[in-house]
Design an enzyme around this catalytic site. Structure first.
Site, PDB file in Angstrom:
ATOM      1  N   LEU A  88       0.799  -1.223   0.000  1.00 43.92           N
ATOM      2  CA  LEU A  88       0.000   0.000   0.000  1.00 43.92           C
ATOM      3  C   LEU A  88       0.834   1.277   0.000  1.00 43.92           C
ATOM      4  O   LEU A  88       0.309   2.374   0.184  1.00 43.92           O
ATOM      5  CB  LEU A  88      -0.969  -0.014   1.188  1.00 43.92           C
ATOM      6  N   CYS A  89       2.140   1.154  -0.231  1.00 40.78           N
ATOM      7  CA  CYS A  89       3.011   2.336  -0.326  1.00 40.78           C
ATOM      8  C   CYS A  89       2.876   3.000  -1.687  1.00 40.78           C
ATOM      9  O   CYS A  89       2.729   2.326  -2.700  1.00 40.78           O
ATOM     10  CB  CYS A  89       4.472   1.945  -0.125  1.00 40.78           C
ATOM     11  N   HIS A  90       2.972   4.312  -1.686  1.00 41.77           N
ATOM     12  CA  HIS A  90       2.945   5.073  -2.935  1.00 41.77           C
ATOM     13  C   HIS A  90       4.323   5.041  -3.585  1.00 41.77           C
ATOM     14  O   HIS A  90       5.332   5.141  -2.883  1.00 41.77           O
ATOM     15  CB  HIS A  90       2.571   6.533  -2.663  1.00 41.77           C
ATOM     16  N   MET A 126       8.722   4.412   5.282  1.00 39.49           N
ATOM     17  CA  MET A 126       8.825   3.027   4.799  1.00 39.49           C
ATOM     18  C   MET A 126      10.051   2.843   3.916  1.00 39.49           C
ATOM     19  O   MET A 126      10.693   1.788   3.938  1.00 39.49           O
ATOM     20  CB  MET A 126       7.551   2.611   4.062  1.00 39.49           C
ATOM     21  N   GLU A 127      10.394   3.861   3.147  1.00 39.01           N
ATOM     22  CA  GLU A 127      11.576   3.786   2.289  1.00 39.01           C
ATOM     23  C   GLU A 127      12.849   3.686   3.136  1.00 39.01           C
ATOM     24  O   GLU A 127      13.757   2.909   2.830  1.00 39.01           O
ATOM     25  CB  GLU A 127      11.634   4.982   1.344  1.00 39.01           C
ATOM     26  N   ASP A 141      23.842 -11.854   4.045  1.00 37.72           N
ATOM     27  CA  ASP A 141      24.042 -12.721   2.881  1.00 37.72           C
ATOM     28  C   ASP A 141      25.520 -12.850   2.528  1.00 37.72           C
ATOM     29  O   ASP A 141      25.985 -13.925   2.180  1.00 37.72           O
ATOM     30  CB  ASP A 141      23.263 -12.186   1.675  1.00 37.72           C
TER      31      ASP A 141
END
Length: 172
Positions: A88-90, A126-127, A141
């Site tokens: 739901l992020c733009h 969020m970014e 990793d």
């Protein structure tokens, strides 16, 4: 007969969830009426490992190459692709993404910090969080063949500036 999952609703005692509509369905927030302002977010996380593994990273002798440079690039790429990962992020035209990684002998491990900036109608928390998460995963990793017990911890929003809710700083 399959049951429909229950839907989250506001209890009425606090603010409603912005990504849930009146029927309880997930929705993308309409930001079209919001003014484009400068917004910044900073997030941080840690990758904890043995001192020997940290020394390997710091010396640049890891088998897969420069761990910290690769993690920086991965974090920047992740910030730019957040809307593809979080439903739901733009999608945002980010103006700046920086990933700083500090080695810490006391931890021992790496402290990863992402700073993200945009001029737009919605924030970049969020970014920043996605950038830190992916940078931490990239460190894991690249060293997992040497040490499987490495763990990632403490990913959190440190600071957010701009937008309707103003300035937020963790711990304030």
């Amino acid at each position: 007969m399959a049951r429909k999952p229950s839907k989250a609703r506001s209890s009425g005692s606090g603010p409603a969830l912005t990504h849930i509509d009146a029927k309880g369905d997930a929705r993308m927030v309409d930001v079209s009426a919001k003014p484009a302002t400068e917004r910044t977010a900073v997030a941080e996380g840690r990758v904890v490992m043995s001192k020997a593994t940290l020394d390997l990273i710091a010396s640049g002798q890891a088998k897969k190459g420069d761990v910290l440079a690769t993690a920086r690039i991965a974090g920047i790429m992740a910030a730019k692709r957040t809307s593809e990962l979080i439903p739901l992020c733009h999608p945002l035209a980010l103006s700046k993404v920086t990933i700083d990684i500090e080695t810490d002998d006391k931890l021992p491990g790496c402290i990863v910090r992402a700073s993200v900036k945009v001029t737009g109608p919605t924030g970049v928390e969020m970014e920043a969080l996605t950038a830190v998460s992916v940078a931490c995963l990239t460190i894991y990793d690249m060293i997992k063949a040497v040490e499987r017990g490495v763990h990632i911890e403490g990913i959190h929003l440190v600071e957010k500036i701009g937008g309707k809710s103003g300035h937020y700083r963790a711990g304030d």
